[in-house]
Design an enzyme around this catalytic site. Structure first.
Site, mmCIF file in Angstrom:
data_model
loop_
_atom_site.group_PDB
_atom_site.id
_atom_site.type_symbol
_atom_site.label_atom_id
_atom_site.label_comp_id
_atom_site.label_asym_id
_atom_site.label_seq_id
_atom_site.Cartn_x
_atom_site.Cartn_y
_atom_site.Cartn_z
ATOM 1 N N SER A 287 -53.846 40.315 119.802
ATOM 2 C CA SER A 287 -53.178 41.057 120.873
ATOM 3 C C SER A 287 -54.186 41.659 121.826
ATOM 4 O O SER A 287 -55.300 41.993 121.443
ATOM 5 C CB SER A 287 -52.306 42.176 120.308
ATOM 6 O OG SER A 287 -51.778 42.947 121.375
ATOM 7 N N ASN A 346 -45.322 42.961 118.611
ATOM 8 C CA ASN A 346 -44.655 42.642 119.878
ATOM 9 C C ASN A 346 -43.264 43.268 119.953
ATOM 10 O O ASN A 346 -42.833 43.690 121.023
ATOM 11 C CB ASN A 346 -44.545 41.124 120.054
ATOM 12 C CG ASN A 346 -45.884 40.490 120.399
ATOM 13 O OD1 ASN A 346 -46.933 41.064 120.128
ATOM 14 N ND2 ASN A 346 -45.852 39.316 120.990
#
Lengths: 620, 620
Positions: A287, A346
C-alpha cells in the site's frame, strides 16, 4: 566474432543493452576501398585489413577506458585478434558458431546485405576458431544466445527481479535500485507494451544497477540463485497466466512474490500451485500508491516464514519507516494472509474516505471550502491526523480558475473491488462489517447519477442553510467516533479470519506497519500499535471505550442534523448503530427466531435453558 | 417359487413393499406333521403336500379378492402350481433360478433354518421348471432381483419421482400424490436414515399411488420415460455427490429438478454437467416452508424452456394458486435464474422480518404485546397484509404460562445463508442492496450476545418509556415505506442479474407467483404483479412514488424517535438513506473521486466534460 552472416550485429546489439555499454559494428570502420572490394565480390586480403584492424584496436582501447563496449567483428584469424586486443586489458571473446549450410541458408533469406553468399566459402577457409573465449551455437533464438553469453561471462547476477513495469512496478524498481541492489526488470514487449522496458531504462539511465529484459528466460537467468522476484501486474486471471508461464522456468527454492491486489483465496490456490513446483510463493499486499511505492510503501507479505527470510532484507529496506525508525514491512502469516489484510486495509480506507465525504457534505450546507479546509487543518494538527484527512484538505483548497476543482468533479465514485471483497469476506465469516458495506454501497448509489438527477427532490437542500447550526466540536467527536468503530470492525474482520484460517495474526504489528507508508496511516494507527500489544480488540481498550461512551451523544446530535438536512450519512450511521447494538444486552432478534421457527421449523434457543438446547413450537 | 434356500421369503417380502400388498409365507401354512417330517430330515411326499396346497389355494382366492398378495412358496411341480392357481384369476409366477452349488453354499451359511442342507438334492429332483412366468437369476443383490421382477411384471410406471424424504421432500411427495400422480419416492437407507422410507410409507399408507425405494436403480427404473424426478436434499456438496451418482444411471432426455436452496452459480455448473450426460436439469426455487410444500408452494423453475414443458403439468398442479386461480409456478428463465430469484426472495424475506423486529422493538417501549398485536391486526386487515405480519401477530399472542413465549426466546438470530448470498450477489453486480445487507448484519450482531451483555449500557432503555410518544400512523407509513424500498431493491437486484446473465426475467410473473404459497406473499405483491405489467421498476410506478414522497417525513420522524430511544433501526434507516440518495442529484462522491485520483491516480470524470473523458490532476 564469427563469419559473415552468423548474426554478430544482432547479438552484439542485444548484448550491449544487457551490459549497458555501447555497441559498435567493426564494418562501420572499414575504409571505403575495402567496402568497394567486398561489393564487387572480391575477398579482402590481409593487407586490406591491416589499417582497419589498427583503427579498431585504437578505438577499443578508448572504449575500455570509458565504460566498455560490445564490438561485432568477424576477427577470423588469430593474428587479427592479436591486433584487436593489443590496446585492451580485458577482452571477452564470443565466438558465434554455425555451420556453412546454416549460415548460407540465412544469408539467402536476407535482403540488402552488401556481401554476396559466394564469399562465405572463403570466410570459412580463413576462419581459425579460437581456442579460448565463449563459444555459442547460433542455432538458437537471439534471446537464448544472449542468455548463454551472459551466463558465461560471469557477469554479476542481479539480486532481485521486478516483473511488470506499470506505475507501481516502475516505482518499486527505482526504490529497490536506490537501495543499491543489482536489479533486473522485465516487461513483455507486445500488446502495446513494445517500448516499456526501453523507455523505462532511458528515463532512468542514471541507474547502472538496473538491467532490463523483454525475454523471460534471459530475465530469469540474470537473477542469482535462489532467484527472488516481485510480480507487479494487474490482479486477476493474468496472474495465473504469468505464473503458469514462470513456474516451469524456475528452480526449486526460487521465490516469487505477487505484489498486486490479488484476492486472498486466489493467493491460497497459487501458493499450492507453487508448492508443486517447489517454488516459494509470497502474496504481499503493498500500500502507498505510486508515491509510497517509490519512497517507501507499507508491505504485508504472507507465505511461509522461511521463504520470507530470503526476501526480508530487500522488502524491509524499501518499505516506509515508522515513528521509531522501524521498517513498515513485517511477516504477516501463512497463505493468503498478506493479501487478506491488504484487502481489509482497503476496506478501512473506503470507510475513512466515506466518513470524510459525509462530513464534507454536511459542512457544505453552512461553510465554504476554505472554511472547511481550515477546520480540517485544525483537526489534522491534533490526534485526528491521517493521510486521508491531509489530502482532503489539499483537495478542498485546489482551485481551477476562480472556482474549486472539487465542484467540477462528477459525483460518481468508482471502485476496484477490494471494498466489495472485504464486504463479501465479512458475510462469509459472519462478521457484522456494516461500515465497509455502507461505504461500498454509497459508491454504488452514487454511480446511478442519471436516475438521481431524474428523481431529484432536493427539498430544502440548498447551500448555506441558515437554519442549520452544526456544533463543530460535536462533529469532530462524531468523526473520531466513526473512525474508532471503523477500525474496530476492520480489526475484528481480521481477527475472525485469523481464527478461521489459523493465521495467528499480530495486530499490534499490523497497526505498526500501517502507521506509515500506506493510505490509512494516522495517529490512531500508532495508538493502536501500542494498545494491541496487550489487547485483542478496540472494545477492550479503556481509552477507546471512554471516548465511545462519552461521544455517543455527539454522534446522535450530528445524525439528527443530517436527518433534518435530508442527508444520508451511511457510514456514521452504521458506526452509531453498531455501537448501540453492541452495548444492548437485549435486541429484537427473538422475534426473528420465532418467525423462523413458525414458518420453517428452524427451532430457537431460550433464555431459561442452556444454549445447547433447541426448541420448536407448534405455533398454531 | 423355487427350491428351499433360493431366497423366496426375502424377495417376496421386498416385493410386497414395492407392490403395497401383503406378504405370506407358504411354510407358515404347513400342518405340524409336515414340519416335523422335514425337521427329521425326511422329504415330504405329494400326499403330505395335498392338504397344505388346498389351504394355500383357498387363501390365495381370498387374498386376490382383497388387494392381492405376494406368496413365497416352493411350488416345485406343475401339479402343485395347478392346485395353487385354481381359485385365482391372475397369477404372476416368479421363478427364482439358482444352481445347486450356489444354493447349497447359501444354506450352509445360514443358521436356524429348519431344513437341513441334504434335502436340497431331493428338491432339485422334484423341480419342474415352469415354461412360463418371470425367471430371475438369483446370483444378484435382492434389490436387483426385485428391480428385475418389477420391470417384468409390467406394473404401471410412476410418472414422477421425489429423491429425499426430509421435511420438504415428504410434504411435496404427499402434495404430488394428492394430485393423483403415480409417484416413486426414494431415500437412502443408511447414515441414520435406515427407516425413513418405511416410516414414510407406513405413516401414509392410505396413498396407494406412492411407491417407496431405498435402491437407487430400482427407483430409477420405476419411473416412466423420460424420467422426471425432483431432488429434495440439503443444498451444498451433497447435491454434487448425488448428481454424480445419478446422472450415469439416467438416460438422455430424463429430467432432474433440484428443488433445494442451491446457490445459482452451482446450479449453472450442474446444468452444464447434466448437459454432458444429455440430462435436462432444472434448478427450481421452492418457497412456502413445510406447510407450503404440503398444500401448495410457490415454485420458481429455471432451465431450458423445453425441459420445463415436460414437468410443467406436475409442478403447476402442486403449486399454490394466486387470487385469480392461476398456478404460482411459472417458467423463470435459463440456467441458475430460478435459484437466483429464490435467493432474492429469501433476501426480501430477511428484510421484511427485520423491519417487523425493528418496529416491535420500538413499540415495546410503550406498549405490551397484546396492544402491539392489536395494532398489527389493524395493519394486516388493510393493504399492509403480509404472511409475515400475520405470523408476527400470532407470535406476539402466544403465551407460555402467564407470560409471553416471545420473552423467553433467546435474541440470537440464526441464518442459513441465502441472505448473505443475496448480499454478496449485490456486491458482485454493483447494486446497492443496502437493506438485505443490513438485515443480515443485524442477525450477525445479535449473535454476539455475550459481548453485548458484557458491554451493555442500556441508558434509559427501560420498558414503557413515558417520554416516548410514537405516532402510530407515522409508524404504519414508515413500515410501508420500508417495505416498498425493500421490494424496489430486491427487484432491482433481479433486474441487474437478468441483464448481466441474459435471463429476460418477467417481473410481473415473478410477483404473481410470489403472491401466494411463499413466505413473502402479501397484498403488495399482488399490486406489483399488476404494476410490473407496464413498469420495470417501483420508482417508475406513480402509486409507489407518491407514497414514498408523501411518507418520507413519517420515516424521518420514526428514525428520530429511534435515535432518542437509543434503538438501531438498521433496515428502516437503510430504506430512508437509499431514498434520500436516489432523489439527490448531487452527492459527495466527487470528494471520493478526488481522493482516489490524489493517492492512486485513478482519474475522475467532470461535470463539464463528456463522461467518456477521464482526467488526472497533479494535486501537489
Amino acid at each position: 566474432m564469427g563469419v559473415s552472416g552468423c548474426g554478430k550485429s544482432t547479438i552484439a546489439r542485444e548484448l550491449s543493452k544487457h551490459l549497458k555499454v555501447p555497441f559498435f559494428d567493426a564494418d562501420s570502420y572499414h575504409p571505403q576501398e575495402n567496402i568497394d572490394k567486398m561489393s564487387d565480390g572480391k575477398p579482402l586480403n590481409d593487407e586490406d585489413r591491416a589499417s582497419w584492424l589498427e583503427i579498431l584496436s585504437e578505438n577499443l582501447g578508448q572504449w575500455e577506458a570509458d565504460q566498455g563496449a560490445v564490438l561485432a567483428c568477424s576477427a577470423l584469424k588469430e593474428k587479427y585478434r592479436e591486433t584487436l586486443s593489443k590496446n585492451v586489458e580485458k577482452v571477452h571473446w564470443v565466438y558465434l558458431d554455425g555451420s556453412y549450410e546454416l549460415i548460407m541458408n540465412r544469408i539467402n533469406q536476407r535482403k540488402g546485405h552488401y556481401m554476396s553468399g559466394r564469399l562465405l566459402e572463403s570466410q570459412f577457409q580463413a576462419l581459425e576458431i579460437p581456442q579460448y573465449g565463449i563459444h555459442v551455437d547460433i542455432d538458437q533464438s537471439p534471446e537464448e544466445i544472449v542468455d548463454q553469453i551472459m551466463s558465461n561471462m560471469e557477469i554479476k547476477k542481479s539480486e532481485f527481479g521486478v516483473f511488470g513495469l506499470g506505475v507501481m512496478g516502475s516505482s518499486i524498481s527505482l526504490n529497490v535500485a536506490d537501495k543499491g541492489y543489482e536489479l533486473s526488470v522485465y516487461n513483455r514487449a507486445e500488446g502495446g507494451e513494445e517500448h516499456v522496458v526501453d523507455e523505462f531504462l532511458s528515463a532512468n539511465s542514471e541507474y547502472k544497477n538496473i538491467h532490463g529484459f523483454t525475454d523471460l528466460k534471459a530475465f530469469i537467468s540474470s537473477l542469482s540463485r535462489p532467484r527472488k522476484m516481485l510480480i507487479m501486474i494487474k490482479a486477476g486471471p493474468t496472474v495465473d497466466l504469468v505464473l503458469n508461464q514462470l513456474f516451469p522456468l524456475l528452480e526449486k527454492g526460487d521465490i516469487v512474490i505477487d505484489g498486486g491486489n490479488s484476492h486472498y483465496m486466489n493467493t491460497k490456490k497459487r501458493f499450492e500451485l507453487a508448492r508443486e513446483f517447489g517454488i516459494e510463493f509470497i502474496g504481499a499486499g503493498i500500500s502507498g500508491g505510486e508515491e509510497g511505492a517509490r519512497k517507501g510503501p507499507s508491505i504485508m507479505p504472507g507465505g511461509t516464514r522461511e521463504s520470507y527470510q530470503h526476501v526480508s532484507q530487500i522488502l524491509e529496506s524499501i518499505a516506509a519507516r515508522d515513528d521509531f525508525g522501524k521498517t513498515c514491512c513485517t511477516y504477516i502469516g501463512p497463505g493468503g494472509s498478506g493479501h487478506f489484510i491488504k484487502m481489509v486495509h482497503n476496506g478501512i480506507e473506503y470507510v475513512e474516505m466515506q466518513l470524510l465525504a459525509e462530513i464534507y457534505a454536511l459542512l457544505s450546507k453552512q461553510m465554504n471550502y476554505e472554511e472547511i479546509a481550515t477546520l480540517f487543518k485544525d483537526w489534522n494538527d491534533g490526534p485526528a491526523y491521517s493521510y486521508l484527512l491531509d489530502i482532503t484538505i489539499r483537495i478542498l483548497e485546489k482551485k481551477e480558475g476562480d472556482g474549486y476543482l472539487l465542484d467540477l468533479i462528477l459525483d460518481k465514485a468508482g471502485n476496484k473491488g477490494t471494498g466489495s471483497w472485504s464486504s463479501k469476506a465479512a458475510f462469509d465469516l459472519g462478521i457484522p462489517n456494516t461500515m465497509m458495506s455502507s461505504a461500498v454501497f454509497a459508491r454504488y448509489i452514487s454511480s446511478f447519477k442519471e436516475t438521481r438527477v431524474e428523481m431529484a427532490l432536493e427539498k430544502g437542500a440548498g447551500k448555506n442553510d441558515s437554519t442549520l447550526k452544526i456544533d463543530l466540536k460535536s462533529l469532530e467527536k462524531a468523526y473520531n467516533f466513526g473512525r474508532l468503530i471503523n477500525h474496530q470492525q476492520g480489526f475484528k474482520l481480521m481477527e475472525s479470519a485469523s481464527k478461521v484460517y489459523g493465521w495467528d495474526l499480530n495486530f499490534s504489528e499490523i497497526a505498526r506497519i500501517w502507521s506509515n507508508g500506506c493510505i490509512i496511516k494516522s495517529h490512531l494507527m500508532n495508538e493502536l500499535h501500542e494498545e494491541f500489544k496487550t489487547k485483542q480488540d478496540l472494545f477492550q481498550m479503556n481509552t477507546v471505550l471512554e471516548v465511545l461512551n462519552k461521544d455517543e451523544k455527539s454522534v446522535k446530535d450530528i445524525l439528527s442534523n443530517a436527518l433534518d438536512q435530508r442527508l444520508s450519512m451511511h457510514c456514521l450511521t452504521a458506526s452509531y448503530q453498531y455501537w448501540i447494538d453492541m452495548t444492548s444486552s437485549r435486541l429484537s432478534a427473538n422475534l426473528i427466531q420465532a418467525q423462523r421457527d413458525f414458518f420453517g421449523a428452524h427451532t430457537y434457543q431460550r433464555i431459561d435453558a442452556p444454549e445447547s438446547e433447541y426448541f420448536h413450537t407448534n405455533w398454531l
